[in-house]
Design a protein around this motif. Sequence first.
Motif, PDB file in Angstrom:
ATOM      1  N   ILE A 171     -10.025  -0.948 -10.026  1.00 41.14           N
ATOM      2  CA  ILE A 171      -9.854  -0.758  -8.583  1.00 41.14           C
ATOM      3  C   ILE A 171      -9.452  -2.130  -8.077  1.00 41.14           C
ATOM      4  CG2 ILE A 171     -10.993  -0.129  -6.430  1.00 41.14           C
ATOM      5  CD1 ILE A 171     -12.978   1.522  -8.245  1.00 41.14           C
ATOM      6  N   SER A 172      -8.212  -2.240  -7.607  1.00 39.61           N
ATOM      7  CA  SER A 172      -7.661  -3.573  -7.389  1.00 39.61           C
ATOM      8  C   SER A 172      -6.974  -3.779  -6.044  1.00 39.61           C
ATOM      9  CB  SER A 172      -6.662  -3.887  -8.511  1.00 39.61           C
ATOM     10  OG  SER A 172      -5.643  -2.908  -8.544  1.00 39.61           O
ATOM     11  N   LYS A 173      -6.995  -2.756  -5.183  1.00 41.92           N
ATOM     12  CA  LYS A 173      -6.307  -2.948  -3.899  1.00 41.92           C
ATOM     13  C   LYS A 173      -6.957  -2.102  -2.806  1.00 41.92           C
ATOM     14  CE  LYS A 173      -2.719   0.180  -5.528  1.00 41.92           C
ATOM     15  NZ  LYS A 173      -1.342   0.299  -5.942  1.00 41.92           N
ATOM     16  N   ILE A 174      -6.662  -2.502  -1.574  1.00 39.99           N
ATOM     17  CA  ILE A 174      -7.125  -1.791  -0.386  1.00 39.99           C
ATOM     18  C   ILE A 174      -5.886  -1.348   0.377  1.00 39.99           C
ATOM     19  CG2 ILE A 174      -8.397  -1.974   1.791  1.00 39.99           C
ATOM     20  CD1 ILE A 174     -10.256  -2.301  -0.522  1.00 39.99           C
ATOM     21  N   GLY A 175      -5.920  -0.137   0.902  1.00 42.09           N
ATOM     22  CA  GLY A 175      -4.798   0.369   1.685  1.00 42.09           C
ATOM     23  C   GLY A 175      -5.291   1.251   2.811  1.00 42.09           C
ATOM     24  N   VAL A 176      -4.349   1.723   3.606  1.00 42.54           N
ATOM     25  CA  VAL A 176      -4.672   2.632   4.715  1.00 42.54           C
ATOM     26  C   VAL A 176      -3.628   3.742   4.776  1.00 42.54           C
ATOM     27  CG1 VAL A 176      -5.831   0.852   6.105  1.00 42.54           C
ATOM     28  CG2 VAL A 176      -3.389   1.265   6.426  1.00 42.54           C
ATOM     29  N   PHE A 177      -4.025   4.852   5.356  1.00 38.58           N
ATOM     30  CA  PHE A 177      -3.105   5.950   5.680  1.00 38.58           C
ATOM     31  C   PHE A 177      -3.167   6.172   7.179  1.00 38.58           C
ATOM     32  CE2 PHE A 177      -4.294   7.791   1.343  1.00 38.58           C
ATOM     33  CZ  PHE A 177      -3.155   7.344   0.727  1.00 38.58           C
ATOM     34  N   PRO A 178      -2.093   6.469   7.872  1.00 38.59           N
ATOM     35  CA  PRO A 178      -0.748   6.498   7.335  1.00 38.59           C
ATOM     36  C   PRO A 178      -0.101   5.120   7.253  1.00 38.59           C
ATOM     37  CG  PRO A 178      -0.703   7.280   9.590  1.00 38.59           C
ATOM     38  CD  PRO A 178      -2.136   6.986   9.245  1.00 38.59           C
ATOM     39  N   GLU A 179      -0.539   4.182   8.126  1.00 40.27           N
ATOM     40  CA  GLU A 179       0.025   2.825   8.108  1.00 40.27           C
ATOM     41  C   GLU A 179      -0.909   1.890   8.861  1.00 40.27           C
ATOM     42  OE1 GLU A 179       3.388   1.970  10.526  1.00 40.27           O
ATOM     43  OE2 GLU A 179       2.987   3.615  11.892  1.00 40.27           O
ATOM     44  N   PRO A 180      -0.813   0.566   8.629  1.00 42.28           N
ATOM     45  CA  PRO A 180      -1.751  -0.379   9.252  1.00 42.28           C
ATOM     46  C   PRO A 180      -1.760  -0.366  10.786  1.00 42.28           C
ATOM     47  CG  PRO A 180      -0.642  -1.448   7.421  1.00 42.28           C
ATOM     48  CD  PRO A 180       0.034  -0.103   7.625  1.00 42.28           C
ATOM     49  N   ARG A 186      -1.548   2.174  12.750  1.00 46.31           N
ATOM     50  CA  ARG A 186      -2.289   3.331  13.268  1.00 46.31           C
ATOM     51  C   ARG A 186      -3.039   4.028  12.128  1.00 46.31           C
ATOM     52  NH1 ARG A 186       0.822   7.961  12.530  1.00 46.31           N
ATOM     53  NH2 ARG A 186       2.881   7.511  11.738  1.00 46.31           N
ATOM     54  N   ALA A 187      -3.955   3.288  11.572  1.00 47.45           N
ATOM     55  CA  ALA A 187      -4.699   3.774  10.409  1.00 47.45           C
ATOM     56  C   ALA A 187      -5.701   4.859  10.809  1.00 47.45           C
ATOM     57  CB  ALA A 187      -5.433   2.621   9.746  1.00 47.45           C
ATOM     58  N   ARG A 188      -5.872   5.815   9.911  1.00 47.17           N
ATOM     59  CA  ARG A 188      -6.901   6.854  10.054  1.00 47.17           C
ATOM     60  C   ARG A 188      -7.854   6.838   8.862  1.00 47.17           C
ATOM     61  NH1 ARG A 188      -6.485  10.775  14.329  1.00 47.17           N
ATOM     62  NH2 ARG A 188      -8.466  11.274  13.376  1.00 47.17           N
ATOM     63  N   VAL A 189      -7.374   6.312   7.722  1.00 47.72           N
ATOM     64  CA  VAL A 189      -8.158   6.298   6.487  1.00 47.72           C
ATOM     65  C   VAL A 189      -8.016   4.920   5.835  1.00 47.72           C
ATOM     66  CG1 VAL A 189      -8.298   7.256   4.138  1.00 47.72           C
ATOM     67  CG2 VAL A 189      -7.867   8.785   6.080  1.00 47.72           C
ATOM     68  N   ILE A 190      -9.137   4.379   5.365  1.00 49.36           N
ATOM     69  CA  ILE A 190      -9.130   3.149   4.564  1.00 49.36           C
ATOM     70  C   ILE A 190      -9.482   3.563   3.143  1.00 49.36           C
ATOM     71  CG2 ILE A 190     -10.143   0.850   4.235  1.00 49.36           C
ATOM     72  CD1 ILE A 190     -10.940   0.955   7.254  1.00 49.36           C
ATOM     73  N   TRP A 191      -8.699   3.064   2.189  1.00 50.86           N
ATOM     74  CA  TRP A 191      -8.905   3.484   0.804  1.00 50.86           C
ATOM     75  C   TRP A 191      -8.812   2.324  -0.166  1.00 50.86           C
ATOM     76  CZ3 TRP A 191      -4.514   2.484  -2.054  1.00 50.86           C
ATOM     77  CH2 TRP A 191      -3.288   2.498  -1.378  1.00 50.86           C
ATOM     78  N   LEU A 226     -11.359   6.862  10.365  1.00 49.81           N
ATOM     79  CA  LEU A 226     -11.397   6.427  11.761  1.00 49.81           C
ATOM     80  C   LEU A 226     -11.187   7.637  12.653  1.00 49.81           C
ATOM     81  CD1 LEU A 226      -9.134   3.345  11.169  1.00 49.81           C
ATOM     82  CD2 LEU A 226     -11.585   3.305  11.547  1.00 49.81           C
ATOM     83  N   ARG A 227     -12.018   7.761  13.664  1.00 47.75           N
ATOM     84  CA  ARG A 227     -11.917   8.920  14.565  1.00 47.75           C
ATOM     85  C   ARG A 227     -10.584   8.921  15.326  1.00 47.75           C
ATOM     86  NH1 ARG A 227     -16.892  10.363  13.611  1.00 47.75           N
ATOM     87  NH2 ARG A 227     -18.688   9.086  14.017  1.00 47.75           N
ATOM     88  N   LYS A 228     -10.152   7.726  15.730  1.00 43.22           N
ATOM     89  CA  LYS A 228      -8.867   7.581  16.431  1.00 43.22           C
ATOM     90  C   LYS A 228      -8.019   6.599  15.652  1.00 43.22           C
ATOM     91  CE  LYS A 228     -11.281   7.602  20.753  1.00 43.22           C
ATOM     92  NZ  LYS A 228     -11.596   6.795  21.900  1.00 43.22           N
ATOM     93  N   PRO A 229      -6.702   6.778  15.654  1.00 43.88           N
ATOM     94  CA  PRO A 229      -5.843   5.804  14.970  1.00 43.88           C
ATOM     95  C   PRO A 229      -6.090   4.401  15.510  1.00 43.88           C
ATOM     96  CG  PRO A 229      -4.570   7.702  15.680  1.00 43.88           C
ATOM     97  CD  PRO A 229      -5.929   7.841  16.294  1.00 43.88           C
ATOM     98  N   LYS A 230      -6.146   3.454  14.620  1.00 46.13           N
ATOM     99  CA  LYS A 230      -6.445   2.076  15.016  1.00 46.13           C
ATOM    100  C   LYS A 230      -5.653   1.119  14.125  1.00 46.13           C
ATOM    101  CE  LYS A 230     -10.394  -1.000  15.606  1.00 46.13           C
ATOM    102  NZ  LYS A 230     -10.030  -1.532  16.877  1.00 46.13           N
ATOM    103  N   ARG A 231      -5.302  -0.003  14.690  1.00 47.45           N
ATOM    104  CA  ARG A 231      -4.645  -1.061  13.907  1.00 47.45           C
ATOM    105  C   ARG A 231      -5.686  -1.653  12.956  1.00 47.45           C
ATOM    106  NH1 ARG A 231      -0.161  -3.589  14.501  1.00 47.45           N
ATOM    107  NH2 ARG A 231       0.191  -5.587  13.521  1.00 47.45           N
TER     108      ARG A 231
END
Length: 189
Positions: free
Chosen positions: A81-90, A92-97, A141-146
């Motif tokens: 496990i070597s990286k952190i990302g977000v969906f859909p984009e930084p 307006r992120a909704r998910v951190i993975w 994230l409940r609301k999209p956030k940077r």
Amino acid sequence: MENEVNLRCFIALDLEEEAKEAIARFIGNAKTSFPEAKWVNPQQVHLTLRFFGAMNSSWLPLISSITERIAASFPKIPAFISKIGVFPEPRRARVIWMGFDALAEDRIKQLAEELNHQLWEVLKIEAEEKAFVPHLTIARLRKPKRVDLENFRLPGKIATNLYRITLYKSTLTPRGPIYSELSFYPLKR
């Protein structure tokens, strides 16, 4: 059939316990700098290969059979496990993975592709249209956030083996989903 019920189900790869402990430490540190996120219980972290949503329970024996056959033909997957990302984009992120090294990612994609192929062949369940990105959801994230990904640096790579495929039932509750194992199959040694 009269006693068929709809279940929320998904198929996932499971991590070793040591990796879940390392993820728990990471989440513990990240929570303080990002309290507005709803963080996943580290014991429930998994790599979803296929989410079914509401599914007819009569499909379970066939899905279990497909899952067992695929697990018997794929070796366990050593991964970092070597990286952190977000969906859909930084912006307006909704998910951190958390994500994996390239070699593990390739092997996971091969396994997912075979799973989707078998689900189509046996049950005519089509693959999802969006591209499959192997990841471990760690926060929503409940609301999209940077989200500035620089704030979420891993202290180093987390080594693990993806060692079994599990068919889970997901029960939605006000406090979040509860995952129950329906069946699991170790990957080939």
